[in-house]
Design an enzyme around this catalytic site. Sequence first.
Site, mmCIF file in Angstrom:
data_model
loop_
_atom_site.group_PDB
_atom_site.id
_atom_site.type_symbol
_atom_site.label_atom_id
_atom_site.label_comp_id
_atom_site.label_asym_id
_atom_site.label_seq_id
_atom_site.Cartn_x
_atom_site.Cartn_y
_atom_site.Cartn_z
ATOM 1 N N ASP A 223 0.826 -1.208 0.000
ATOM 2 C CA ASP A 223 0.000 0.000 0.000
ATOM 3 C C ASP A 223 0.863 1.261 0.000
ATOM 4 O OD1 ASP A 223 0.913 -0.429 2.613
ATOM 5 O OD2 ASP A 223 -1.049 -1.010 3.361
ATOM 6 N N ASP B 292 -8.005 -3.014 13.463
ATOM 7 C CA ASP B 292 -9.377 -3.369 13.087
ATOM 8 C C ASP B 292 -9.424 -4.654 12.248
ATOM 9 O OD1 ASP B 292 -8.384 -2.518 10.660
ATOM 10 O OD2 ASP B 292 -9.785 -0.858 10.405
ATOM 11 N N HIS C 133 -7.498 -5.304 9.586
ATOM 12 C CA HIS C 133 -7.208 -5.152 8.157
ATOM 13 C C HIS C 133 -5.860 -5.740 7.771
ATOM 14 C CE1 HIS C 133 -5.409 -0.830 8.839
ATOM 15 N NE2 HIS C 133 -4.452 -1.711 8.866
ATOM 16 N N GLU D 257 -9.923 -2.042 4.770
ATOM 17 C CA GLU D 257 -10.705 -1.739 5.955
ATOM 18 C C GLU D 257 -11.990 -2.585 5.983
ATOM 19 O OE1 GLU D 257 -8.932 -0.309 7.903
ATOM 20 O OE2 GLU D 257 -8.499 1.800 7.549
HETATM 21 C C1 GLP Z 1 -0.920 -0.247 8.567
HETATM 22 C C2 GLP Z 1 -0.521 -1.011 7.318
HETATM 23 C C3 GLP Z 1 -0.661 -2.492 7.512
HETATM 24 C C4 GLP Z 1 -0.023 -2.893 8.834
HETATM 25 C C5 GLP Z 1 -0.728 -2.214 9.978
HETATM 26 C C6 GLP Z 1 -0.197 -2.634 11.344
HETATM 27 O O1 GLP Z 1 -2.263 0.036 8.627
HETATM 28 N N1 GLP Z 1 -1.264 -0.623 6.146
HETATM 29 O O2 GLP Z 1 -0.031 -3.160 6.433
HETATM 30 O O3 GLP Z 1 -0.107 -4.270 8.990
HETATM 31 O O4 GLP Z 1 -0.544 -0.839 9.796
HETATM 32 O O5 GLP Z 1 0.720 -1.709 11.811
HETATM 33 P P1 GLP Z 1 1.624 -1.929 13.087
HETATM 34 O O6 GLP Z 1 2.557 -3.018 12.720
HETATM 35 O O7 GLP Z 1 2.316 -0.619 13.264
HETATM 36 O O8 GLP Z 1 0.723 -2.300 14.196
#
Ligand code: GLP
Length: 263
Positions: free
Chosen positions: A67, A136, A138, A143
């Site tokens: 992304d 959430d 995802h 989402e």
């Molecule tokens: C973002 C990314 C995801 C990632 C998520 C978790 O939203 N788009 O790919 O898995 O964050 O982030 P963290 O590892 O900081 O909890």
Amino acid sequence: MEVVISRSAESAQKLAATILADALRAKPNLVIGLATGRTVEGVYAELARMHRQEYLDFSLARTFNLDEYIGLGPDNCNSHRYYMNYHLFNNVNIDKRNTFFPDGLAVDQEAEGLRYDMAIKETGGIDVQLLGLGRDGHIGFNEPLSSLASRTRPKALTPETIEQNSSLFEHPEDMPRRAYTMGVGTILEARNILMLVTGQAKAEILAKAVEGPVTSMITASALQLHPRAVVVTDEEAASALKGRKYYDWVFQNEPKWAAYRNI
Ligand code: GLP
């Protein structure tokens, strides 16, 4: 799906990095799907260490990130391109021309999603997709209510995701409200999936994603439909899982995991 529970966040990151490194050694021109976020930073640090100390070779590897924020260019320190350069690409011998992201500055946003999916197809598809898990549930930025057949496209972020990620911005209000993300359908086309989840804050949502019903409300639950999905967790993130005994049994007894038990 298989769940591997490692004793600490650090060992879980090392285990995930070792799985990726072994895949890269077996296929030097591996196509790797990459994720951003705090959870996977330790994976990239370990891969960089393996490059320095064990000659892990990235020269033929190709990467596609999951992304990218809409409106941020590659030089913006909050773009995913910047994150990947900082955490991995500047620290290994990858050819940056073989590292791909959706273009956060593209003018035609629908066309950009289609272009990205096509670019993945043209390389022959992703061999291993690394994933984290959003609070959430995802994957990427898919989402709740994202179609389980969705393709790469622009997506509006939830207030929860904005809250979670805006703390990484110098001015939290600068965080974009929209991002390109590979779709759930795009992610499911990867030949192998490797999701890393650590920390107590992810325990409830991980249990729902892995052991609950498949639902577009928790897009990570779609990984249950994938034939080769591995979830690596630490003790904290695994604390709400009901099937723990069986997952440990498989890890301790299946020959394919023998080389990973001492990590
Ligand atoms: C973002 C990314 C995801 C990632 C998520 C978790 O939203 N788009 O790919 O898995 O964050 O982030 P963290 O590892 O900081 O909890």
